[in-house]
Design an enzyme around this catalytic site. Structure first.
Site, PDB file in Angstrom:
ATOM      1  N   ARG A   1      -4.514   1.363   2.957  1.00  0.00           N
ATOM      2  CA  ARG A   1      -4.779   2.011   1.673  1.00  0.00           C
ATOM      3  C   ARG A   1      -4.581   1.052   0.489  1.00  0.00           C
ATOM      4  NH1 ARG A   1      -0.256   6.259   2.773  1.00  0.00           N
ATOM      5  NH2 ARG A   1       0.438   4.436   3.950  1.00  0.00           N
TER       6      ARG A   1
ATOM      7  N   ARG B   1       9.752   1.343   8.906  1.00  0.00           N
ATOM      8  CA  ARG B   1       8.531   1.928   9.489  1.00  0.00           C
ATOM      9  C   ARG B   1       8.414   1.566  10.964  1.00  0.00           C
ATOM     10  NH1 ARG B   1       3.933   3.740   6.703  1.00  0.00           N
ATOM     11  NH2 ARG B   1       4.373   2.713   4.723  1.00  0.00           N
TER      12      ARG B   1
ATOM     13  N   TYR C   1      -0.178   1.660  -6.149  1.00  0.00           N
ATOM     14  CA  TYR C   1      -0.487   0.846  -4.957  1.00  0.00           C
ATOM     15  C   TYR C   1      -1.392  -0.337  -5.305  1.00  0.00           C
ATOM     16  CZ  TYR C   1       0.692   3.762  -0.764  1.00  0.00           C
ATOM     17  OH  TYR C   1       1.309   4.442   0.273  1.00  0.00           O
TER      18      TYR C   1
ATOM     19  N   HIS D   1       8.374   9.922  -6.355  1.00  0.00           N
ATOM     20  CA  HIS D   1       7.097  10.237  -7.032  1.00  0.00           C
ATOM     21  C   HIS D   1       7.324  11.449  -7.931  1.00  0.00           C
ATOM     22  CE1 HIS D   1       4.683   7.375  -4.596  1.00  0.00           C
ATOM     23  NE2 HIS D   1       5.725   7.517  -3.793  1.00  0.00           N
TER      24      HIS D   1
ATOM     25  N   GLY E   1       0.593  11.689  -2.929  1.00  0.00           N
ATOM     26  CA  GLY E   1      -0.333  12.200  -1.925  1.00  0.00           C
ATOM     27  C   GLY E   1      -1.793  12.051  -2.316  1.00  0.00           C
TER      28      GLY E   1
ATOM     29  N   SER F   1       3.754  11.549  -0.382  1.00  0.00           N
ATOM     30  CA  SER F   1       3.222  12.139   0.852  1.00  0.00           C
ATOM     31  C   SER F   1       3.657  11.292   2.044  1.00  0.00           C
ATOM     32  CB  SER F   1       1.683  12.178   0.806  1.00  0.00           C
ATOM     33  OG  SER F   1       1.196  10.844   0.740  1.00  0.00           O
TER      34      SER F   1
ATOM     35  N   ASP G   1      11.552   8.423  -1.265  1.00  0.00           N
ATOM     36  CA  ASP G   1      10.095   8.605  -1.383  1.00  0.00           C
ATOM     37  C   ASP G   1       9.797  10.082  -1.674  1.00  0.00           C
ATOM     38  OD1 ASP G   1       7.196   7.454   0.541  1.00  0.00           O
ATOM     39  OD2 ASP G   1       7.633   7.461  -1.588  1.00  0.00           O
TER      40      ASP G   1
ATOM     41  N   GLU H   1      -4.143  11.654   0.090  1.00  0.00           N
ATOM     42  CA  GLU H   1      -4.843  10.908   1.159  1.00  0.00           C
ATOM     43  C   GLU H   1      -5.757  11.801   2.000  1.00  0.00           C
ATOM     44  OE1 GLU H   1      -1.512  10.549   0.647  1.00  0.00           O
ATOM     45  OE2 GLU H   1      -0.977   8.412   0.750  1.00  0.00           O
TER      46      GLU H   1
ATOM     47  N   HIS I   1      13.110   5.267  -5.773  1.00  0.00           N
ATOM     48  CA  HIS I   1      11.694   5.385  -5.382  1.00  0.00           C
ATOM     49  C   HIS I   1      11.346   6.860  -5.159  1.00  0.00           C
ATOM     50  CE1 HIS I   1       8.025   3.625  -3.279  1.00  0.00           C
ATOM     51  NE2 HIS I   1       7.909   4.933  -3.124  1.00  0.00           N
TER      52      HIS I   1
HETATM   53  C1  LIG Z   1       6.948   5.568   4.565  1.00  0.00           C
HETATM   54  C2  LIG Z   1       5.905   6.597   4.912  1.00  0.00           C
HETATM   55  C3  LIG Z   1       6.492   7.612   5.871  1.00  0.00           C
HETATM   56  C4  LIG Z   1       5.445   7.342   3.660  1.00  0.00           C
HETATM   57  C5  LIG Z   1       4.684   6.453   2.681  1.00  0.00           C
HETATM   58  N1  LIG Z   1       4.544   7.186   1.431  1.00  0.00           N
HETATM   59  C6  LIG Z   1       4.014   6.557   0.361  1.00  0.00           C
HETATM   60  O1  LIG Z   1       3.755   5.393   0.343  1.00  0.00           O
HETATM   61  C7  LIG Z   1       3.713   7.423  -0.826  1.00  0.00           C
HETATM   62  C8  LIG Z   1       2.408   8.152  -0.644  1.00  0.00           C
HETATM   63  N2  LIG Z   1       1.379   7.339  -0.090  1.00  0.00           N
HETATM   64  C9  LIG Z   1       2.008   8.708  -2.008  1.00  0.00           C
HETATM   65  O2  LIG Z   1       1.352   8.007  -2.795  1.00  0.00           O
HETATM   66  O3  LIG Z   1       2.410   9.864  -2.247  1.00  0.00           O
HETATM   67  C10 LIG Z   1       3.283   6.111   3.207  1.00  0.00           C
HETATM   68  O4  LIG Z   1       2.352   6.819   2.799  1.00  0.00           O
HETATM   69  O5  LIG Z   1       3.150   5.150   3.969  1.00  0.00           O
HETATM   70 ZN   LIG Z   2       4.933   3.748  -0.177  1.00  0.00          ZN
HETATM   71 ZN   LIG Z   3       6.286   6.082  -2.394  1.00  0.00          ZN
END
Ligand SMILES: CC(C)C[C@H](NC(=O)C[C@H](N)C(=O)O)C(=O)O
Ligand SMILES: [Zn+2]
Ligand SMILES: [Zn+2]
Length: 386
Positions: free
Chosen positions: A164, A228, A131, A64, A69, A286, A282, A71, A62
């Site tokens: 999200r 989490r 997502y 990217h 990011g 982000s 990850d 967000e 997993h």
């Molecule tokens: C598990 C937590 C700490 C990180 C987690 N990261 C993603 O899901 C990836 C991020 N949203 C992206 O698209 O770059 C989060 O955002 O909840």
């Molecule tokens: Zn994620």
């Molecule tokens: Zn991710």
């Protein structure tokens, strides 16, 4: 080229002890107590690994690869990964994905980056989708993506229980899981759905519903970020006891986050589900922070080097033995992803190896039989890396 690695202490990840390893091209040819090459007619490169430990190359399912990011708006889109970061993390097999931003990030770009890293020397696969539900695809169909696109191994990261997400219904999630499974069957691939699990109350309730009220096997459902919070961890342990795999994210934005993750790994070991647990970084994703009203506060970037760092820390704290912790980034992900020649130091497996020095620091990396790092020196960088 033939290489002979002598006298390393080998973990397959099971502890094996001092062994010689013969590498023939991209494969492990032999793992024996003693390999004598005096009468070999061919030229062989010999490396003496006395005092070093040899483990399977790490699998990070997993990352990217093309950045994530966003967000916090355009200037918070994170950068794509460089080959050197993966080598420094001991990662020889990586699975790329899209995340929150499935608009400015494309599957085509992800595919090209995965191909680029392949050309540069490591093994890569990708998830279709992001997502959102319905998922973005190459061909308009999840089944076609998995069957017709060589690098697509499943769908992810599909967001549930998160502000999200697109608030998918159970029916929509069931459809995605059934399409992924069918694609996996027709292509001989894993056909898994990597679920991004947010902090929402419902956790992985949907996944339990699918297991209990449909014909879809639990092994096609692969939830991540299950460290989490405590509630998710215990749902994960429940899920594992039913035969599922679940995943903990190693990137954290705080030191206490790291301590929590190693404690949760210990919890998994003590609940005897470590064989069903994987770690993923990850990386380049982000790590955003939102306040109680859901207002964006800031974000950090996930690091692929956190993958082994969590394994190393959990062993240094004697939470679990090295051979158990190593499973979570080698053997276990190879089972989830159905990678038959990855994840073990064994004859006929791919010659993907990590060499650790006496302080369990990453000292060497071999991918498909080639050294990418030796005695802590990077021997390869990405095409445009300085
Ligand atoms: C598990 C937590 C700490 C990180 C987690 N990261 C993603 O899901 C990836 C991020 N949203 C992206 O698209 O770059 C989060 O955002 O909840
Ligand atoms: Zn994620
Ligand atoms: Zn991710």
């Amino acid at each position: 080229m033939i290489k002979l690695l002598k006298n390393g202490i080998v973990y397959t990840p099971k502890y094996l002890g001092r062994r010689d390893i013969l590498i023939l091209g991209e494969k492990i040819g032999l793992v024996e107590k003693e390999i004598n090459i005096a009468t070999f007619p061919l030229e062989i490169e010999t490396y003496d690994l006395t005092g070093k430990t040899v483990v399977p190359g790490f699998i990070d399912s997993h990352v990217h690869l093309t950045g994530g990011g966003g967000e916090g708006g355009y200037s918070t889109r994170t950068p794509e990964i460089n080959l050197s970061q993966l080598i420094e993390g001991g990662i020889t097999t990586v699975i790329g994905c899209l995340g929150t931003d499935g608009i400015t990030r494309s599957l085509e770009n992800l595919y090209a980056k995965a191909k680029a890293l392949d050309e540069e020397g490591i093994t890569t696969l990708i998830f279709t989708g992001s997502y959102a539900v319905p998922p973005v695809t190459f061909t308009g169909s999840i089944v076609k993506d998995i069957v017709l696109i060589d690098k697509v191994v499943g769908v992810g990261e599909i967001a549930i229980s998160d502000h999200r997400s697109t608030q998918p219904t159970l029916e929509e999630i069931k459809k995605i899981a059934s399409n992924a499974r069918l694609g996996g069957l027709l292509s001989g691939k894993a056909g898994i759905v990597n679920f991004h699990v947010g902090a929402g109350e419902r956790g992985i309730d949907y996944l339990f519903e699918i297991v209990l009220k449909s014909e879809i096997p639990i092994t096609n459902l692969y939830p991540t970020h299950m460290n989490r919070n405590e509630k998710l961890l215990f749902q994960g342990i429940e899920f594992a006891k039913m035969g599922g795999y679940f995943d903990l994210t190693t990137s954290t934005s705080t030191e206490e986050g790291k301590i929590k993750t190693v404690k949760f790994l210990k919890e998994c070991y003590e609940n005897r589900v470590i064989d069903k647990v994987t770690l993923t970084s990850d990386g380049q994703g982000s790590l955003p922070k939102f306040d109680e009203e859901g207002k964006f506060v800031g974000l950090k970037i996930g690091e692929v080097t956190s993958l082994f760092d969590i394994v190393k820390t959990s062993v240094e704290k004697s939470y679990l033995p090295l051979e158990e912790a190593l499973k979570t980034i080698t053997l276990n992900p190879s089972k989830v992803l159905k990678l038959k020649t990855k994840g073990k130091v064994e004859r006929n497996f791919d010659a993907d190896l990590v060499i650790l020095d006496k302080d369990f620091e990453i000292d060497g990396v071999i991918s498909r039989g080639n050294f990418l790092m030796y005695e802590k020196k990077l021997l390869k960088r990405g095409t445009f890396e300085t």
